[in-house]
Design a protein around this motif. Structure first.
Motif, short mmCIF file in Angstrom:
data_model
loop_
_atom_site.label_atom_id
_atom_site.label_comp_id
_atom_site.label_asym_id
_atom_site.label_seq_id
_atom_site.Cartn_x
_atom_site.Cartn_y
_atom_site.Cartn_z
N GLU A 214 0.83 -1.21 0.00
CA GLU A 214 0.00 0.00 0.00
C GLU A 214 0.87 1.25 0.00
O GLU A 214 0.55 2.25 -0.66
CB GLU A 214 -0.94 -0.01 1.21
N LYS A 217 2.06 1.95 -3.32
CA LYS A 217 0.97 2.45 -4.16
C LYS A 217 0.57 3.88 -3.79
O LYS A 217 -0.40 4.42 -4.31
CB LYS A 217 -0.24 1.51 -4.04
N ASN A 219 -0.14 4.95 -0.61
CA ASN A 219 -1.10 5.02 0.50
C ASN A 219 -0.45 4.74 1.86
O ASN A 219 -1.12 4.32 2.79
CB ASN A 219 -2.23 4.00 0.27
N SER A 257 5.65 7.84 -6.02
CA SER A 257 4.43 8.40 -6.61
C SER A 257 4.29 8.08 -8.10
O SER A 257 3.18 7.99 -8.62
CB SER A 257 4.39 9.92 -6.39
N GLY A 259 5.05 5.27 -9.44
CA GLY A 259 4.77 3.85 -9.60
C GLY A 259 6.01 3.03 -9.94
O GLY A 259 5.94 1.79 -10.03
N LEU A 262 6.95 0.46 -7.20
CA LEU A 262 6.02 -0.67 -7.19
C LEU A 262 6.38 -1.67 -8.29
O LEU A 262 6.38 -2.89 -8.06
CB LEU A 262 4.58 -0.19 -7.35
N CYS A 283 0.32 -6.36 -6.85
CA CYS A 283 0.70 -4.98 -7.20
C CYS A 283 -0.40 -4.22 -7.92
O CYS A 283 -0.20 -3.06 -8.30
CB CYS A 283 1.97 -4.99 -8.05
N SER A 284 -1.56 -4.84 -8.10
CA SER A 284 -2.67 -4.15 -8.77
C SER A 284 -3.31 -3.13 -7.84
O SER A 284 -3.16 -3.19 -6.61
CB SER A 284 -3.71 -5.16 -9.25
N ALA A 285 -4.02 -2.19 -8.42
CA ALA A 285 -4.59 -1.07 -7.66
C ALA A 285 -5.57 -1.53 -6.59
O ALA A 285 -5.59 -0.99 -5.49
CB ALA A 285 -5.25 -0.08 -8.61
N ASN A 286 -6.39 -2.50 -6.90
CA ASN A 286 -7.41 -2.97 -5.96
C ASN A 286 -7.19 -4.44 -5.62
O ASN A 286 -8.08 -5.27 -5.76
CB ASN A 286 -8.81 -2.77 -6.57
N SER A 287 -6.00 -4.73 -5.15
CA SER A 287 -5.61 -6.12 -4.90
C SER A 287 -6.42 -6.74 -3.76
O SER A 287 -6.68 -6.11 -2.74
CB SER A 287 -4.12 -6.18 -4.54
#
Length: 357
Positions: A214, A217, A219, A257, A259, A262, A283-287
């Motif tokens: 996170e 990513k 966050n 920032s 990416g 990541l 590593c996907s945005a909504n893992s």
């Protein structure tokens, strides 16, 4: 090598005298070649624990340990770019997972890398000499020296959840580490950081991997990212890639920032044998992290006494925590009133820095 016998060397250190480079070399060579009895090694460790070592002795010990085995070499095009970070450890310390994603080689101790330390470390444990300042310094810095580093940054923790409970004791070990590192030709600096609570929000292997992802990513909690950018920025400054710490911090922020960090972490996973689909999923945005990482069998939440707002989610296996343990956790909650929310979220863990000359 010197002409003194091992018992004479032990006696000299026991009586408080400083050992010469030749005498230290004789001791480490005997340890490496196993021509010294364990009881003699233990006696020397205890003599060092009791009498200490001056800075030059500690540097000499560290160098001898480093040269007891293989010293790594790197491609010419990497000159000036091989760096490392070491932490004295703490609760929820996941900094390496994030910093490594800027680009790294993963190195572990082998039979040929600092073999003297492997022997001494085992005996330090059984002789209650683990907390000796020169022995700690020798153990840590000899391995870093064997990596042939350009620069090394040390994250030395202090506080209730750290080995060193106060700033002064942490500063003593930090200064010893910095002196030895610079003495071996590595640009070495240290960050003294508070460890009175968890870094970030998560503790536990899978949970810390999730929080690290996170952070990569964009966050990451403020305290975690502040420490990451400080340590990374300091390394960039020490290698001459930026003109100051602020510039180094900005470059770390930009890599996260954008990416790029990541993607580097994803490449690292794949190169270590993680299946491509799993690495890309993590590593996907909504893992859905728990589709890849193991999830504990049970979860429960603790809530604040008055408002009933969840403040801690506990993941655990059988047996369940006892009522006393749950009570202790609940009583650890401290509620404060913050009128300035910006101040609340920008509290830095960094107390002080020791920079190379």
């Amino acid at each position: 090598m010197c002409n003194m016998s091992i018992p004479d060397l032990i006696k000299k250190k026991r009586d408080g005298a400083a050992l010469s480079a030749e005498e230290i070399g004789t001791f480490i060579e005997a340890v490496k070649n196993k021509t010294i009895q364990d009881c003699q090694t233990g006696a020397m460790l205890m003599a060092i624990w009791q009498k200490g070592m001056v800075a030059m002795e500690t540097e000499t010990l560290t160098r001898a340990m480093m040269l007891s085995g293989e010293v790594m070499s790197w491609p010419k095009e990497w000159a000036g770019l091989v760096v490392d970070k070491h932490s004295t450890g703490g609760v929820g310390d996941k900094i390496e997972k994030i910093l490594d994603s800027v680009g790294c080689c993963i190195v572990g101790q082998t039979e040929t890398l600092v073999p003297a330390d492997r022997i001494l470390y085992t005996l330090r444990d059984v002789t209650s000499t683990v907390d000796s300042l020169p022995l700690i310094t020798g153990s840590i810095i000899s391995k870093k020296g064997a990596e042939s580093l350009t620069a090394l940054v040390l994250d030395v923790k202090f506080g209730q959840a750290a080995l060193y409970k106060d700033l002064e004791s942490a500063k003593r070990i930090a200064q010893s580490l910095v002196n030895a590192g610079n003495g071996l030709g590595m640009r070495t600096g240290a960050v003294l950081s508070r460890m009175d609570t968890v870094i970030g929000r998560c503790v536990g292997n899978s949970l810390e991997v999730m929080e690290s992802l996170e952070a990569l990513k964009g966050n990451g909690p403020d305290d975690l990212m502040d420490l990451v950018t400080t340590l990374g920025g300091l390394l960039l400054w020490m290698t001459g890639l930026t003109s100051d710490l602020a510039g180094g911090r900005k470059r770390v922020v930009d890599v996260v920032s954008s990416g790029a960090a990541l993607l580097k972490f994803r490449d690292m996973m794949e190169n270590q044998g993680v299946a491509t689909d799993k690495a890309r999923s993590l590593c996907s945005a909504n893992s859905d992290y728990f589709s890849v990482l193991r999830k504990a069998e049970h979860q429960t939440e603790l809530t604040t006494p008055s408002a009933g707002v969840p403040w801690l989610r506990l993941h655990y296996e059988d047996p369940a925590p006892t009522p006393d343990q749950m009570s202790r956790l609940q009583n650890a909650l401290t509620l404060e009133t913050h009128t300035d929310t910006h101040t609340q979220h920008t509290h830095s863990l960094v107390q002080e820095m020791l920079l190379p000359d």
